[in-house]
Design a protein around this motif. Structure first.
Motif, short mmCIF file in Angstrom:
data_model
loop_
_atom_site.label_atom_id
_atom_site.label_comp_id
_atom_site.label_asym_id
_atom_site.label_seq_id
_atom_site.Cartn_x
_atom_site.Cartn_y
_atom_site.Cartn_z
N VAL A 1 11.35 5.79 -2.92
CA VAL A 1 9.68 5.50 -2.85
C VAL A 1 9.13 6.75 -2.75
CG1 VAL A 1 7.63 4.20 -2.04
CG2 VAL A 1 10.00 3.25 -2.13
N ILE A 2 8.02 7.18 -3.57
CA ILE A 2 7.40 8.44 -3.51
C ILE A 2 5.93 7.98 -3.31
CG2 ILE A 2 6.82 10.67 -4.55
CD1 ILE A 2 9.38 10.55 -6.15
N LEU A 3 5.32 8.77 -2.15
CA LEU A 3 3.89 8.33 -2.07
C LEU A 3 3.04 9.55 -2.01
CD1 LEU A 3 4.34 6.43 1.19
CD2 LEU A 3 4.40 5.34 -1.09
N ASP A 4 2.19 9.46 -3.20
CA ASP A 4 1.19 10.69 -3.53
C ASP A 4 -0.40 10.24 -2.80
OD1 ASP A 4 0.13 12.78 -4.76
OD2 ASP A 4 -0.44 11.54 -6.47
N GLY A 5 -0.02 10.61 -1.57
CA GLY A 5 -1.42 10.78 -0.76
C GLY A 5 -1.85 9.45 -0.23
N ILE A 6 -0.87 8.82 0.48
CA ILE A 6 -1.45 7.51 1.12
C ILE A 6 -1.95 7.99 2.28
CG2 ILE A 6 -0.52 5.55 2.25
CD1 ILE A 6 -0.41 5.22 -0.76
N GLN A 7 -3.25 7.51 2.59
CA GLN A 7 -4.10 8.08 3.69
C GLN A 7 -4.15 7.35 4.78
OE1 GLN A 7 -7.27 10.13 1.97
NE2 GLN A 7 -6.11 12.00 1.74
N ASP A 8 -3.86 5.99 4.74
CA ASP A 8 -4.32 5.01 5.54
C ASP A 8 -2.98 4.65 6.34
OD1 ASP A 8 -4.69 2.43 7.03
OD2 ASP A 8 -5.87 1.64 5.48
N PRO A 9 -2.87 4.61 7.63
CA PRO A 9 -1.75 4.72 8.34
C PRO A 9 -1.19 3.26 8.34
CG PRO A 9 -3.41 5.77 9.81
CD PRO A 9 -4.00 5.25 8.47
N GLN A 10 -2.10 2.08 8.24
CA GLN A 10 -1.61 0.75 7.92
C GLN A 10 -0.99 0.45 6.65
OE1 GLN A 10 -1.96 -1.95 10.25
NE2 GLN A 10 -3.20 -0.50 11.89
N ASN A 11 -1.51 1.34 5.60
CA ASN A 11 -0.83 1.01 4.30
C ASN A 11 0.78 1.94 4.38
OD1 ASN A 11 -2.22 -0.33 2.70
ND2 ASN A 11 -3.56 1.23 1.89
N LEU A 12 0.75 3.02 5.23
CA LEU A 12 1.89 3.79 5.15
C LEU A 12 2.97 2.80 5.95
CD1 LEU A 12 3.84 6.17 4.75
CD2 LEU A 12 2.84 7.30 6.81
N GLY A 13 2.44 2.19 7.13
CA GLY A 13 3.46 1.59 7.95
C GLY A 13 3.99 0.25 7.11
#
Length: 262
Positions: free
Chosen positions: A104-116
Motif C-alpha cells: 500500500v502506497i499512501l500519497d499524502g494521507i494527513q488525517d491520523p485517524q485515516n492513517l491508523g
C-alpha cells in the motif's frame, strides 16, 4: 566542572489496552516504561507481563494519565517507547517481490485517524508493507498506533523522501502500480490483481498528486452504487485490498450457491 546531562529517551507514547498488549507480545519492541491505573484486571495482567520482561512499571491515577498523554482516550494504560522506527526502503525491497506483495502506497494521507485505519486494514487484509512520504503526510504517532490496533507491530511502515522515485523502483522489481482515482473509467473489478501489485491511495481531499497519478501503471475507481460518489481514504483502501485478496484466493472466485431455505 558541570557535567553535561545525558539526553533522556524521547517521550513517544502508545496507549490503549489492545495496542499495548500487541506491543508486549512483540519481543523486539523497545518499551522504556509502562504506566497504568489500577482497578482493571486486564491492565493488571499487562503490568505483570511488562514486569516479567523487566520493563519499568509505574502506577498512576487516571487524572495523571490524562495530563501525561493529553487525552482521556487511553483506557488507563500507556507505554513509552523509542521514537517510531520506520522501516528502511532498501531493507524492505531486499526481500524481493514475492515477499512484499501486495504493498500500500499512501500519497499524502494527513488525517491520523485515516492513517491508523489504513494500517489496520492493510495488516488484516494481508498487505506486506505500507509506504508513506516524509512530507505532507501524517506521521505514525501514539494516536495512529491506537487506531491501528497493534498493526504497526507486524506491518512495516516505510517512510521515503520521493514517492515517484520509489514507485519506479517497485516497477523495476516487476510490481504493478495501481492508483485509486475517481476520474478513470476503469473499474477496480476489471484489474487483474493476481500480478504483484502496489495500491496507491491519495489525499483525503485532493486525491493523487499529478506526478504520482502519472507514475501509476493503471488507474481504477471503486464503482459507486448509491448517491454518494466517493469513500474516505481508509474505507477505499479496505475495499481495494479486499478485492486483491478475493482475486488471489481461489476459494473466493466463484460464490457458493445459497443454502436452500427449509
Amino acid at each position: 566542572m558541570n557535567r553535561k546531562k545525558k539526553d533522556s529517551p524521547p517521550a513517544f507514547w502508545i496507549f490503549g489496552a489492545h495496542p499495548i498488549e500487541e506491543l508486549l507480545n512483540h519481543r523486539d519492541a523497545q518499551i522504556l516504561e509502562l504506566v497504568y491505573s489500577r482497578g482493571n484486571p486486564r491492565l493488571e495482567r499487562l503490568a505483570e507481563t511488562a514486569r516479567r520482561r523487566n520493563i519499568p512499571v509505574r502506577l498512576e491515577d487516571r487524572h495523571a494519565l490524562n495530563a501525561l498523554l493529553g487525552t482521556t482516550h487511553h483506557q488507563g494504560v500507556a507505554a513509552r517507547t523509542e521514537q517510531f522506527a520506520y522501516a528502511s526502503l532498501d531493507d524492505f525491497l531486499k526481500a524481493g517481490p514475492a515477499s512484499i506483495d501486495p504493498i500500500v502506497i499512501l500519497d499524502g494521507i494527513q488525517d491520523p485517524q485515516n492513517l491508523g485505519s489504513i494500517l489496520r486494514s492493510a495488516c488484516f487484509l494481508g498487505a506486506r508493507g505500507v509506504i508513506v512520504p516524509r512530507d505532507r503526510s501524517a506521521r505514525v504517532t501514539g494516536t495512529v498506533i491506537k487506531v491501528a490496533a497493534g498493526a504497526t507491530a507486524y506491518l512495516p511502515v516505510v517512510q521515503v523522501t520521493n514517492l515517484v522515485r520509489t514507485m519506479e523502483r517497485l516497477k523495476a522489481l516487476g510490481i504493478w502500480i495501481v492508483g485509486l482515482d475517481l476520474e478513470t473509467d476503469r473499474s477496480l473489478y476489471e484489474v487483474d490483481f493476481r500480478l504483484p501489485s502496489a495500491l496507491v491511495v491519495g489525499n483525503e481531499q485532493k486525491g493523487l498528486r499529478p506526478l504520482v497519478r502519472k507514475g501509476c501503471d493503471l488507474l481504477a475507481r471503486i464503482p459507486a452504487l448509491g448517491p454518494l460518489q466517493s469513500l474516505n481514504a481508509g474505507n477505499a483502501a479496505a475495499v481495494a485490498l479486499s478485492e486483491i485478496q478475493r482475486q488471489r484466493d481461489p476459494r473466493q472466485i466463484r460464490p457458493s450457491s445459497p443454502v436452500p431455505r427449509k
